[in-house]
Design a protein around this motif. Structure first.
Motif, PDB file in Angstrom:
ATOM      1  N   ILE A  66      78.215  80.038  29.716  1.00 25.85           N
ATOM      2  CA  ILE A  66      77.806  78.638  29.841  1.00 25.85           C
ATOM      3  C   ILE A  66      76.313  78.457  29.571  1.00 25.85           C
ATOM      4  N   ASN A  67      75.525  79.495  29.838  1.00 30.56           N
ATOM      5  CA  ASN A  67      74.110  79.380  29.514  1.00 30.56           C
ATOM      6  C   ASN A  67      73.907  79.392  28.007  1.00 30.56           C
ATOM      7  N   VAL A 120      74.462  72.403  32.953  1.00 28.47           N
ATOM      8  CA  VAL A 120      75.785  72.698  33.496  1.00 28.47           C
ATOM      9  C   VAL A 120      75.669  72.719  35.012  1.00 28.47           C
ATOM     10  N   VAL A 121      76.667  72.167  35.689  1.00 27.86           N
ATOM     11  CA  VAL A 121      76.725  72.213  37.151  1.00 27.86           C
ATOM     12  C   VAL A 121      77.967  73.001  37.560  1.00 27.86           C
ATOM     13  N   MET A 122      77.765  74.039  38.373  1.00 26.86           N
ATOM     14  CA  MET A 122      78.882  74.787  38.939  1.00 26.86           C
ATOM     15  C   MET A 122      79.329  74.044  40.190  1.00 26.86           C
ATOM     16  N   GLY A 123      80.297  73.160  40.020  1.00 29.74           N
ATOM     17  CA  GLY A 123      80.683  72.237  41.079  1.00 29.74           C
ATOM     18  C   GLY A 123      81.406  72.875  42.238  1.00 29.74           C
ATOM     19  N   ALA A 183      70.760  81.701  35.227  1.00 30.67           N
ATOM     20  CA  ALA A 183      71.317  80.942  34.107  1.00 30.67           C
ATOM     21  C   ALA A 183      70.912  79.476  34.121  1.00 30.67           C
ATOM     22  N   ARG A 184      70.165  79.055  35.135  1.00 25.21           N
ATOM     23  CA  ARG A 184      69.732  77.666  35.303  1.00 25.21           C
ATOM     24  C   ARG A 184      70.911  76.733  35.542  1.00 25.21           C
TER      25      ARG A 184
END
Length: 511
Positions: free
Chosen positions: A266-267, A277-280, A307-308
């Motif tokens: 995802i990065n 990107v948000v890891m919800g 990975a921000r």
């Protein structure tokens, strides 16, 4: 029941709530997502089918969200299910339910937290992602978001919308070219509807999920984003699956490659190309393996930080153990307002302390947005909710102040720009010190040690002289005045035995 407030007071309270984070609106999505780490999910509450308490949880209160904020979390995701409260061909949402959702949103905003609301569980397959069902799904989803968007259009940038939760076709979690195309179409329709409601929704951050909110290569290959400057990719990652979800699976955390691969994908595909990107959702189910879950949590959050990608842990307030049962992911006991596994929360905060990304812009509503909201017909409801929140917060603060025994003074810190810098303060036998362990120039994170050198146990309180503005502190209640950071124990760690030290506290600050 609370007595209605006078109209002028309603106006002022709502404006203050919407502008609580400042007056400058975010211009890029990273100005929001860079300030969301770490996050927490209010699971199995407003998303429960049949009513907020139908899945065994108590009604959400201001005190619950206060406890989340005091622990150091910066974002609260509030999953919301709407089907039980929607009627007719227009899927008209009950005003009572909409007001309840707004009340909980205000609980988070009162704590200056980011808050996410979404369309979570859906019933009877109306959101199935097939071509045959696409038109009907798009109609209902759009009608939901038209109402939600209209209600919240005056709220500032700390409120984030997420179009759907784990959208998929029935129980298929893998997906096909058809289902990917329908997901893209539904995301675009929901986003278009939100933007059309006006107000701050014209530039609000909107999270758009992948198929089933998964992030494997074939799912990301079929995922496309609308052309829009204020969007973020929404994904979930309960990995490694055998450890985090599968029962019996494994109770030992060894598979770091699954986590590394997730965040690398995802990065590379999004974050590195300027799309946040948000890891919800992420978590691990309880298997009587707390030490392994602690290791997993710290590793996971550190990987997300590198990975921000801000990561929001799932908490459903479920603590029972039962062979063959997954999703035993309770963290905050919502009845006692205590953390069931404080060491696990500490590991999350340690992982989050490695976050090196920062935003120079505050994410708050503009004066124009607040004025628009205050003049709407919903002002009274929101102001009343904020009044309750303010009363609860004030009561909580008073209890904390009265229960803390007093030892507090400040001393000069060593050079804050040095990664080895430390500052200490001592009085009455209690000594507090901090060491900077991550410094990126415009900000830093530090670990704090509190030691009781006296011959008796104390309910401690301390202060330190720090450089810059503290943005978060974990495992302590705190406030900052100028360069003085004052803090105290947060319930479970408020009493310090004679000769004992406490090393689970830390903070991050911007310069």
């Amino acid at each position: 029941m609370h007595k209605p407030l006078k109209p002028l007071k309603n106006f002022l309270l709502l404006a203050a709530l919407l502008l609580s984070a400042g007056a400058q609106a975010a211009n890029t999505p990273f100005e929001i997502t860079d300030n969301m780490m770490p996050g927490w999910n209010l699971g199995n509450a407003l998303d429960s089918i049949g009513g907020e308490t139908n899945w065994g949880n108590p009604k959400t209160t201001q005190a619950m969200i206060d406890a989340v904020a005091k622990a150091g979390f910066k974002t609260v995701r509030v999953p919301v299910s709407w089907d039980d409260y929607a009627t007719g061909s227009g899927y008209t949402i009950s005003s009572t339910w909409m007001s309840r959702v707004e009340e909980v949103v205000n609980y988070a905003l009162k704590n200056n937290l980011y808050v996410i609301i979404n369309v979570h569980h859906t019933q009877n397959g109306w959101l199935n992602t097939t071509y045959a069902n696409e038109a009907a799904a798009k109609d209902r989803l759009s009608k939901y978001w038209q109402q939600i968007g209209t209600r919240f259009k005056g709220y500032g940038d700390k409120l984030i919308f997420e179009t759907m939760n784990e959208p998929r076709n029935g129980d298929d979690w893998w997906g096909t070219a058809e289902t990917f195309a329908v997901i893209n179409s539904l995301n675009k329709a929901a986003l278009t509807t939100i933007r059309a409601t006006g107000g701050n929704n014209a530039k609000r951050l909107v999270m758009l999920p992948t198929y089933a909110a998964s992030a494997y290569d074939h799912q990301l290959d079929g995922y496309t984003l609308p052309s829009d400057a204020m969007i973020a990719v929404s994904v979930h990652g309960y990995l490694p699956f055998a450890f985090a979800m599968e029962v019996p699976g494994t109770s030992t955390f060894t598979d770091t490659a699954a986590i590394d691969g997730l965040f690398s994908r995802i990065n590379t595909r999004y974050v590195a190309k300027g799309i946040p990107v948000v890891m919800g959702e992420w978590a691990s189910t309880h298997k009587s393996n707390l030490a392994e879950r602690i290791k997993h949590a710290e590793y996971y959050v550190k990987a997300a930080a590198k990975a921000r990608v801000p990561a929001l842990v799932w908490d459903n307030n479920v603590f029972y153990t039962n062979s063959g049962t997954t999703d035993v992911m309770g963290l905050l006991n919502r009845s006692t307002l205590s953390w069931a596994y404080p060491e696990l929360i500490t590991s999350i905060m340690r992982g989050a302390s490695t976050w090196t990304w920062s935003s120079s812009a505050s994410s708050a509503a503009s004066s124009q947005a607040a004025s628009s909201a205050a003049s709407s017909s919903k002002a009274s409801s929101a102001a009343s909710a904020s009044s309750v929140a303010a009363s609860s917060a004030a009561s909580s603060s008073a209890r904390s102040a009265s229960s803390a025994a007093a030892v507090s003074s400040a001393a000069s810190s060593a050079a804050a720009s040095s990664s080895a810098a430390a500052s200490s303060a001592a009085a009455g036998g209690v000594v507090a010190s901090y060491t900077i362990n991550n410094d990126w120039g415009s900000g830093y994170c530090a670990s704090v040690t509190v030691r009781n050198s006296s011959a008796a146990a104390v309910v401690w309180r301390a202060s330190l002289t720090v450089s810059g503005k503290v943005s978060q502190m974990w495992n302590a209640s705190w406030q900052q005045s100028g360069s003085t950071l004052s803090f105290a124990g947060s319930g479970w760690n408020s009493t310090l035995a004679a000769g004992a030290s406490l090393g689970s506290i830390g903070f991050c600050a911007t310069r």
